[in-house]
Write a protein that holds these residues in place. Structure first.
Motif, PDB file in Angstrom:
ATOM      1  N   LYS A  15      61.394  39.095  57.792  1.00 14.81           N
ATOM      2  CA  LYS A  15      61.097  39.168  59.223  1.00 14.81           C
ATOM      3  C   LYS A  15      62.062  40.102  59.937  1.00 14.81           C
ATOM      4  CE  LYS A  15      59.034  34.562  59.786  1.00 14.81           C
ATOM      5  NZ  LYS A  15      59.188  33.237  60.453  1.00 14.81           N
ATOM      6  N   ALA A  16      63.318  40.072  59.545  1.00 17.78           N
ATOM      7  CA  ALA A  16      64.306  40.962  60.155  1.00 17.78           C
ATOM      8  C   ALA A  16      63.968  42.414  59.843  1.00 17.78           C
ATOM      9  CB  ALA A  16      65.704  40.621  59.644  1.00 17.78           C
ATOM     10  N   MET A  17      63.587  42.684  58.606  1.00 22.58           N
ATOM     11  CA  MET A  17      63.205  44.044  58.235  1.00 22.58           C
ATOM     12  C   MET A  17      62.046  44.534  59.090  1.00 22.58           C
ATOM     13  SD  MET A  17      61.435  45.483  54.779  1.00 22.58           S
ATOM     14  CE  MET A  17      59.825  45.045  55.477  1.00 22.58           C
ATOM     15  N   ARG A  22      60.079  48.027  63.309  1.00 26.62           N
ATOM     16  CA  ARG A  22      59.229  48.247  64.479  1.00 26.62           C
ATOM     17  C   ARG A  22      60.017  48.699  65.714  1.00 26.62           C
ATOM     18  NH1 ARG A  22      57.259  43.538  64.667  1.00 26.62           N
ATOM     19  NH2 ARG A  22      58.244  42.689  66.531  1.00 26.62           N
ATOM     20  N   ARG A  23      61.201  48.125  65.918  1.00 29.42           N
ATOM     21  CA  ARG A  23      61.923  48.356  67.167  1.00 29.42           C
ATOM     22  C   ARG A  23      63.141  49.256  67.040  1.00 29.42           C
ATOM     23  NH1 ARG A  23      62.629  43.125  70.834  1.00 29.42           N
ATOM     24  NH2 ARG A  23      63.279  44.858  72.160  1.00 29.42           N
ATOM     25  N   GLY A  24      63.677  49.387  65.826  1.00 24.25           N
ATOM     26  CA  GLY A  24      64.897  50.141  65.654  1.00 24.25           C
ATOM     27  C   GLY A  24      66.119  49.241  65.757  1.00 24.25           C
ATOM     28  N   ASP A  32      67.015  38.828  70.049  1.00 25.16           N
ATOM     29  CA  ASP A  32      65.700  39.155  69.503  1.00 25.16           C
ATOM     30  C   ASP A  32      65.564  38.618  68.079  1.00 25.16           C
ATOM     31  OD1 ASP A  32      64.958  40.586  71.792  1.00 25.16           O
ATOM     32  OD2 ASP A  32      65.832  42.448  71.019  1.00 25.16           O
ATOM     33  N   LEU A  33      66.626  38.781  67.300  1.00 26.58           N
ATOM     34  CA  LEU A  33      66.595  38.309  65.915  1.00 26.58           C
ATOM     35  C   LEU A  33      66.487  36.791  65.852  1.00 26.58           C
ATOM     36  CD1 LEU A  33      69.288  40.749  64.493  1.00 26.58           C
ATOM     37  CD2 LEU A  33      66.891  40.636  63.750  1.00 26.58           C
ATOM     38  N   GLY A  50      76.885  39.876  60.443  1.00 28.01           N
ATOM     39  CA  GLY A  50      76.454  40.322  61.763  1.00 28.01           C
ATOM     40  C   GLY A  50      75.175  41.140  61.725  1.00 28.01           C
ATOM     41  N   LYS A  51      74.844  41.688  62.864  1.00 28.52           N
ATOM     42  CA  LYS A  51      73.609  42.458  62.997  1.00 28.52           C
ATOM     43  C   LYS A  51      73.594  43.665  62.055  1.00 28.52           C
ATOM     44  CE  LYS A  51      71.491  45.482  66.441  1.00 28.52           C
ATOM     45  NZ  LYS A  51      71.509  45.904  67.860  1.00 28.52           N
ATOM     46  N   ARG A  52      74.715  44.366  61.956  1.00 26.98           N
ATOM     47  CA  ARG A  52      74.757  45.551  61.098  1.00 26.98           C
ATOM     48  C   ARG A  52      74.565  45.178  59.635  1.00 26.98           C
ATOM     49  NH1 ARG A  52      78.075  48.705  58.093  1.00 26.98           N
ATOM     50  NH2 ARG A  52      77.708  50.966  58.204  1.00 26.98           N
TER      51      ARG A  52
END
Length: 199
Positions: A15-17, A22-24, A32-33, A50-52
């Motif tokens: 789902k994260a991929m 889609r959004r960058g 959002d995640l 983290g996000k990165r």
């Protein structure tokens, strides 16, 4: 006793991929995640970092699910039909990209590679792999008499790599399928890969 995770990390990564694709990266916040994955922020950090770090994992997942270049281009027999099919496949997929997601590798190259050395290296590594695989197929084609002896397989592979990535990029922003298909057809004419009879 440690608590069992209440979610499937593999599904969460998928789902994260899809969200990053889609959004960058920059337009996807941790909030959002959390909402898209349906899990808490703490669980994301505990499982992926983290996000990165999650983006890096998502990028790797994207490559795992991508086109099997070696499988397509290393099969026994004539090599040029496989190269031709690959180019047209890129054009068709770009033409039917209704969500305008493009290619996550190309998206990463545009958005992040200019200022992220690690991701720039990953993008370059992917492009090196595609180029080398194409060069091997074109070398085989030349050895089998499918390609003129004066053709340089490595230069042709670099040309095709640029065409393929360009198709993905243009497809992300264009609503004109003819632009993509004409580009692919022209690339094949340059390489004399169209299979059209002379005369």
């Amino acid at each position: 006793m440690a608590r069992t995770k209440e979610f499937d990390p593999d599904q969460a990564l998928q789902k994260a991929m899809e969200l990053f694709w889609r959004r960058g990266y920059e337009a996807t916040s941790m909030s959002d995640l959390v909402q898209h994955l349906g899990i808490g922020r703490a669980s994301i950090y505990a499982t992926f970092g983290g996000k990165r770090e999650l983006y890096l994992r998502a990028y790797d997942r994207y490559l795992e699910q991508g086109i099997d270049f070696e499988g397509l281009l290393s099969a026994p027999g004539p090599a040029l039909p496989a190269v031709r099919d690959l180019v047209m496949r890129f054009a068709d997929e770009a033409a039917h990209d209704k969500d305008h997601r493009g290619c996550l590798v190309v998206n990463t190259a545009v958005e992040l590679a200019p200022h992220d050395q690690e991701l720039a290296g990953r993008v370059e590594s992917n492009w090196d792999f595609i180029e080398t695989t194409l060069a091997s197929a074109l070398t085989r084609a030349r050895e089998q008499g499918e390609l003129d002896e004066g053709q340089d397989p490595r230069s042709l592979a670099r040309f095709l790599l640029t065409v393929l990535q360009g198709l993905r990029l243009v497809g992300k922003g264009s609503n004109d399928p003819a632009r993509l298909r004409d580009t692919a057809a022209q690339a094949l004419r340059v390489l004399d890969l169209t299979g059209s009879p002379a005369g």
